[in-house]
Design a protein around this motif. Structure first.
Motif, PDB file in Angstrom:
ATOM      1  N   MET A   1       0.833  -1.196   0.000  1.00  0.00           N
ATOM      2  CA  MET A   1       0.000   0.000   0.000  1.00  0.00           C
ATOM      3  C   MET A   1       0.869   1.247   0.000  1.00  0.00           C
ATOM      4  SD  MET A   1      -2.868  -1.114   2.809  1.00  0.00           S
ATOM      5  CE  MET A   1      -3.766   0.396   2.539  1.00  0.00           C
ATOM      6  N   THR A   2       0.456   2.263  -0.638  1.00  0.00           N
ATOM      7  CA  THR A   2       1.238   3.488  -0.725  1.00  0.00           C
ATOM      8  C   THR A   2       0.798   4.458   0.325  1.00  0.00           C
ATOM      9  OG1 THR A   2      -0.319   4.368  -2.338  1.00  0.00           O
ATOM     10  CG2 THR A   2       1.594   3.199  -3.186  1.00  0.00           C
ATOM     11  N   ASP A   3       1.714   5.305   0.742  1.00  0.00           N
ATOM     12  CA  ASP A   3       1.441   6.276   1.784  1.00  0.00           C
ATOM     13  C   ASP A   3       1.096   7.611   1.160  1.00  0.00           C
ATOM     14  OD1 ASP A   3       1.196   7.377   4.213  1.00  0.00           O
ATOM     15  OD2 ASP A   3       3.354   7.621   4.584  1.00  0.00           O
ATOM     16  N   THR A   4       0.208   8.324   1.803  1.00  0.00           N
ATOM     17  CA  THR A   4      -0.159   9.656   1.364  1.00  0.00           C
ATOM     18  C   THR A   4       0.313  10.649   2.404  1.00  0.00           C
ATOM     19  OG1 THR A   4      -2.095   8.781   0.268  1.00  0.00           O
ATOM     20  CG2 THR A   4      -2.067  11.144   0.691  1.00  0.00           C
TER      21      THR A   4
ATOM     22  N   LEU B   1      -6.808  -9.382   2.687  1.00  0.00           N
ATOM     23  CA  LEU B   1      -8.191  -9.641   2.313  1.00  0.00           C
ATOM     24  C   LEU B   1      -8.538 -11.124   2.341  1.00  0.00           C
ATOM     25  CD1 LEU B   1      -8.496  -7.249  -0.777  1.00  0.00           C
ATOM     26  CD2 LEU B   1      -9.156  -6.783   1.584  1.00  0.00           C
ATOM     27  N   SER B   2      -7.589 -11.969   2.658  1.00  0.00           N
ATOM     28  CA  SER B   2      -7.789 -13.415   2.517  1.00  0.00           C
ATOM     29  C   SER B   2      -8.179 -14.108   3.813  1.00  0.00           C
ATOM     30  CB  SER B   2      -6.517 -14.062   1.969  1.00  0.00           C
ATOM     31  OG  SER B   2      -5.463 -13.988   2.921  1.00  0.00           O
ATOM     32  N   VAL B   3      -8.403 -13.371   4.907  1.00  0.00           N
ATOM     33  CA  VAL B   3      -8.561 -14.010   6.215  1.00  0.00           C
ATOM     34  C   VAL B   3      -9.781 -14.928   6.288  1.00  0.00           C
ATOM     35  CG1 VAL B   3      -7.231 -12.337   7.536  1.00  0.00           C
ATOM     36  CG2 VAL B   3      -9.644 -11.876   7.045  1.00  0.00           C
ATOM     37  N   ALA B   4     -10.892 -14.541   5.649  1.00  0.00           N
ATOM     38  CA  ALA B   4     -12.090 -15.383   5.699  1.00  0.00           C
ATOM     39  C   ALA B   4     -11.858 -16.689   4.943  1.00  0.00           C
ATOM     40  CB  ALA B   4     -13.288 -14.635   5.119  1.00  0.00           C
TER      41      ALA B   4
ATOM     42  N   VAL C   1       5.518 -13.496   1.757  1.00  0.00           N
ATOM     43  CA  VAL C   1       6.634 -13.657   0.822  1.00  0.00           C
ATOM     44  C   VAL C   1       6.325 -13.001  -0.515  1.00  0.00           C
ATOM     45  CG1 VAL C   1       7.917 -15.353  -0.524  1.00  0.00           C
ATOM     46  CG2 VAL C   1       7.548 -15.738   1.920  1.00  0.00           C
ATOM     47  N   LEU C   2       5.123 -13.226  -1.034  1.00  0.00           N
ATOM     48  CA  LEU C   2       4.757 -12.630  -2.314  1.00  0.00           C
ATOM     49  C   LEU C   2       4.730 -11.104  -2.227  1.00  0.00           C
ATOM     50  CD1 LEU C   2       1.893 -15.005  -3.552  1.00  0.00           C
ATOM     51  CD2 LEU C   2       4.270 -14.920  -4.325  1.00  0.00           C
ATOM     52  N   THR C   3       4.293 -10.586  -1.086  1.00  0.00           N
ATOM     53  CA  THR C   3       4.215  -9.131  -0.919  1.00  0.00           C
ATOM     54  C   THR C   3       5.594  -8.502  -0.796  1.00  0.00           C
ATOM     55  OG1 THR C   3       2.031  -9.253   0.137  1.00  0.00           O
ATOM     56  CG2 THR C   3       3.340  -7.271   0.545  1.00  0.00           C
ATOM     57  N   THR C   4       6.471  -9.115  -0.009  1.00  0.00           N
ATOM     58  CA  THR C   4       7.760  -8.487   0.285  1.00  0.00           C
ATOM     59  C   THR C   4       8.855  -8.862  -0.706  1.00  0.00           C
ATOM     60  OG1 THR C   4       8.345 -10.294   1.819  1.00  0.00           O
ATOM     61  CG2 THR C   4       7.214  -8.375   2.739  1.00  0.00           C
ATOM     62  N   ARG C   5       8.883 -10.114  -1.135  1.00  0.00           N
ATOM     63  CA  ARG C   5       9.971 -10.550  -2.015  1.00  0.00           C
ATOM     64  C   ARG C   5       9.713 -10.191  -3.469  1.00  0.00           C
ATOM     65  NH1 ARG C   5      13.869 -11.083   1.684  1.00  0.00           N
ATOM     66  NH2 ARG C   5      13.061 -12.219   3.502  1.00  0.00           N
ATOM     67  N   LEU C   6       8.484 -10.345  -3.909  1.00  0.00           N
ATOM     68  CA  LEU C   6       8.154 -10.005  -5.303  1.00  0.00           C
ATOM     69  C   LEU C   6       7.646  -8.574  -5.432  1.00  0.00           C
ATOM     70  CD1 LEU C   6       6.398 -13.292  -6.529  1.00  0.00           C
ATOM     71  CD2 LEU C   6       8.823 -12.645  -6.606  1.00  0.00           C
ATOM     72  N   GLU C   7       7.476  -7.909  -4.292  1.00  0.00           N
ATOM     73  CA  GLU C   7       7.041  -6.514  -4.245  1.00  0.00           C
ATOM     74  C   GLU C   7       5.718  -6.302  -4.991  1.00  0.00           C
ATOM     75  OE1 GLU C   7      10.246  -4.047  -5.537  1.00  0.00           O
ATOM     76  OE2 GLU C   7      11.511  -4.547  -3.812  1.00  0.00           O
ATOM     77  N   ILE C   8       4.802  -7.252  -4.798  1.00  0.00           N
ATOM     78  CA  ILE C   8       3.444  -7.117  -5.313  1.00  0.00           C
ATOM     79  C   ILE C   8       2.604  -6.485  -4.217  1.00  0.00           C
ATOM     80  CG2 ILE C   8       1.447  -8.345  -6.257  1.00  0.00           C
ATOM     81  CD1 ILE C   8       3.335 -10.609  -7.033  1.00  0.00           C
TER      82      ILE C   8
ATOM     83  N   SER D   1       0.070  -5.815  -1.409  1.00  0.00           N
ATOM     84  CA  SER D   1      -0.617  -6.820  -0.596  1.00  0.00           C
ATOM     85  C   SER D   1      -2.099  -6.908  -0.925  1.00  0.00           C
ATOM     86  CB  SER D   1      -0.438  -6.499   0.888  1.00  0.00           C
ATOM     87  OG  SER D   1      -0.922  -5.193   1.191  1.00  0.00           O
ATOM     88  N   PHE D   2      -2.685  -5.822  -1.392  1.00  0.00           N
ATOM     89  CA  PHE D   2      -4.093  -5.853  -1.802  1.00  0.00           C
ATOM     90  C   PHE D   2      -4.305  -6.887  -2.904  1.00  0.00           C
ATOM     91  CE2 PHE D   2      -7.585  -4.538  -4.521  1.00  0.00           C
ATOM     92  CZ  PHE D   2      -8.599  -4.278  -3.612  1.00  0.00           C
ATOM     93  N   LEU D   3      -3.414  -6.895  -3.897  1.00  0.00           N
ATOM     94  CA  LEU D   3      -3.545  -7.824  -5.017  1.00  0.00           C
ATOM     95  C   LEU D   3      -3.176  -9.246  -4.608  1.00  0.00           C
ATOM     96  CD1 LEU D   3      -2.014  -5.654  -7.890  1.00  0.00           C
ATOM     97  CD2 LEU D   3      -4.425  -5.999  -7.326  1.00  0.00           C
ATOM     98  N   VAL D   4      -2.123  -9.379  -3.791  1.00  0.00           N
ATOM     99  CA  VAL D   4      -1.708 -10.708  -3.354  1.00  0.00           C
ATOM    100  C   VAL D   4      -2.820 -11.393  -2.569  1.00  0.00           C
ATOM    101  CG1 VAL D   4      -0.147 -11.962  -1.816  1.00  0.00           C
ATOM    102  CG2 VAL D   4       0.756 -10.192  -3.328  1.00  0.00           C
ATOM    103  N   THR D   5      -3.353 -10.698  -1.577  1.00  0.00           N
ATOM    104  CA  THR D   5      -4.364 -11.320  -0.722  1.00  0.00           C
ATOM    105  C   THR D   5      -5.710 -11.443  -1.428  1.00  0.00           C
ATOM    106  OG1 THR D   5      -4.867  -9.155   0.301  1.00  0.00           O
ATOM    107  CG2 THR D   5      -3.236 -10.552   1.379  1.00  0.00           C
ATOM    108  N   LEU D   6      -5.946 -10.614  -2.442  1.00  0.00           N
ATOM    109  CA  LEU D   6      -7.138 -10.804  -3.262  1.00  0.00           C
ATOM    110  C   LEU D   6      -7.033 -12.123  -4.022  1.00  0.00           C
ATOM    111  CD1 LEU D   6      -9.798  -9.423  -4.118  1.00  0.00           C
ATOM    112  CD2 LEU D   6      -8.560  -8.427  -6.052  1.00  0.00           C
ATOM    113  N   GLY D   7      -5.818 -12.447  -4.469  1.00  0.00           N
ATOM    114  CA  GLY D   7      -5.596 -13.716  -5.137  1.00  0.00           C
ATOM    115  C   GLY D   7      -5.724 -14.907  -4.201  1.00  0.00           C
ATOM    116  N   THR D   8      -5.117 -14.816  -3.011  1.00  0.00           N
ATOM    117  CA  THR D   8      -5.217 -15.921  -2.058  1.00  0.00           C
ATOM    118  C   THR D   8      -6.623 -16.043  -1.492  1.00  0.00           C
ATOM    119  OG1 THR D   8      -4.297 -14.431  -0.364  1.00  0.00           O
ATOM    120  CG2 THR D   8      -2.794 -15.986  -1.404  1.00  0.00           C
TER     121      THR D   8
END
Length: 334
Positions: A1-4, A91-94, A135-142, A144-151
């Motif tokens: 996520m980006t900071d404002t 977003l993947s907790v449920a 790992v996907l969020t930090t190592r591949l720099e994707i 987290s919104f998109l990563v957890t939407l996928g999971t």
């Protein structure tokens, strides 16, 4: 996520809490943030209104019922607090909960009908999904919104596939007692698990080195990096913690239902995130506290319970709930 960034809320100000001493009192944690007292006032007003409007609201049995109803959201929200403070989102907790519950029930059904086996399988599945997210969020720099939407989609689909959308029955009595139906001094086991997780979350976030690093990673990543904080590791551990707590929530839900279903709690991630934000956590990272998250969850649970007791229709409940959450967040952010 980006900071404002804005002059009114600079990153260094948000990260300043990292440099404060660790031995702060619980009262200071309750009072930290921007006008947090409005949250407590809103909760008190809600209790008074529902107490006057319904003769059944103000009772021990009803309060215990609220505690049981909010258990799943409260437990996962503790982990989500770490993720959001570190400037990420999950977003993947449920879906993680659903897959973890299926893993626990299948392990007891086909490996050994032992509650320890089920618990290890459920918690391990949740932790593994959290690790994948981290790992996907930090190592591949994707993002987290998109990563957890996928999971979210992948874990739910896998939960549906493993048993062809059918529930798996659980028969272990110890499992039921420990996670769902047992009690200590009249306090139900799910509420005790909530209290235990909340206390552990407070100690980890507010009184440990890791907690200070979480605040640093979310409040000012650049400064944290130059201070020697391993941001990728801190962030990954936050996702693992959240996944593990989703696994714990799955044990409680399956023990209460005597079965695991792949289609449970769809959309619950929204209540989890709402509880964290309502409790004073910033979506831009660097700010938040566990007690506020618990109170945010209790506000949502109390609101749901009170509206049901008043006989409000389900469609109107959604409108009222949404309006009150937006209003509460607006007041606490002013």
């Amino acid at each position: 996520m980006t900071d404002t960034q804005s002059p009114a809320n600079p990153p260094m100000a948000r990260g300043a809490a990292v440099n404060q001493p660790g031995g702060r009192s619980a009262l200071q944690h309750l009072l930290q943030g921007e006008r947090p007292y409005m949250l407590y006032v809103a909760f008190a007003v809600m209790l008074i209104v529902f107490s006057l409007a319904s003769p059944w609201f103000l009772s021990i049995d009803n309060f215990l019922n609220i505690g049981r109803q909010t258990t799943l959201v409260s437990i996962i929200a503790v982990g989500m607090t770490f993720v959001i403070i570190s400037r990420q989102i999950d977003l993947s907790v449920a879906s993680t909960l659903a897959l973890s519950g299926m893993s626990a029930s299948l392990a007891m059904a086909f490996v050994a009908n032992n509650w320890v086996v089920g618990a290890v399988a459920g918690l391990g599945t949740g932790a593994l999904i959290g690790l994948i997210n981290g790992v996907l969020t930090t190592r591949l720099e994707i993002p987290s919104f998109l990563v957890t939407l996928g999971t979210l989609s992948g874990a739910r689909g896998l939960a549906l596939m493993v048993t062809n959308t059918k529930p798996v029955i659980i028969t272990n009595e110890y499992y039921f007692a420990i996670f769902g139906e047992g009690s200590v001094l009249g306090v139900p086991a799910p509420i005790l698990w909530t209290l235990g997780v909340t206390i552990a979350g407070i100690l980890l976030l507010h009184y440990s080195v890791y907690g200070r690093r979480v605040y640093a990673a979310g409040g000012n990543p650049t400064a944290a990096l130059y201070s020697g904080v391993h941001i990728k590791q801190v962030t990954t551990l936050a996702f693992v913690l959240t996944g593990t707590l989703a696994g714990l929530a799955s044990l409680i839900l399956s023990a209460r239902s005597h079965a695991a279903r792949p289609d449970v709690v769809q959309g619950m991630e929204l209540d989890v995130i709402a509880s964290v934000i309502l409790g004073g956590c910033s979506l831009f990272g660097g700010r938040g506290f566990v007690l506020g998250t618990l109170l945010g969850s209790l506000i949502i649970g109390t609101l749901n319970n009170g509206l049901v007791l008043l006989g409000v229709s389900s469609s109107l409940q959604l409108v009222i709930k949404g309006a009150i959450i937006v209003a509460a967040v607006a007041f606490t952010r002013r």
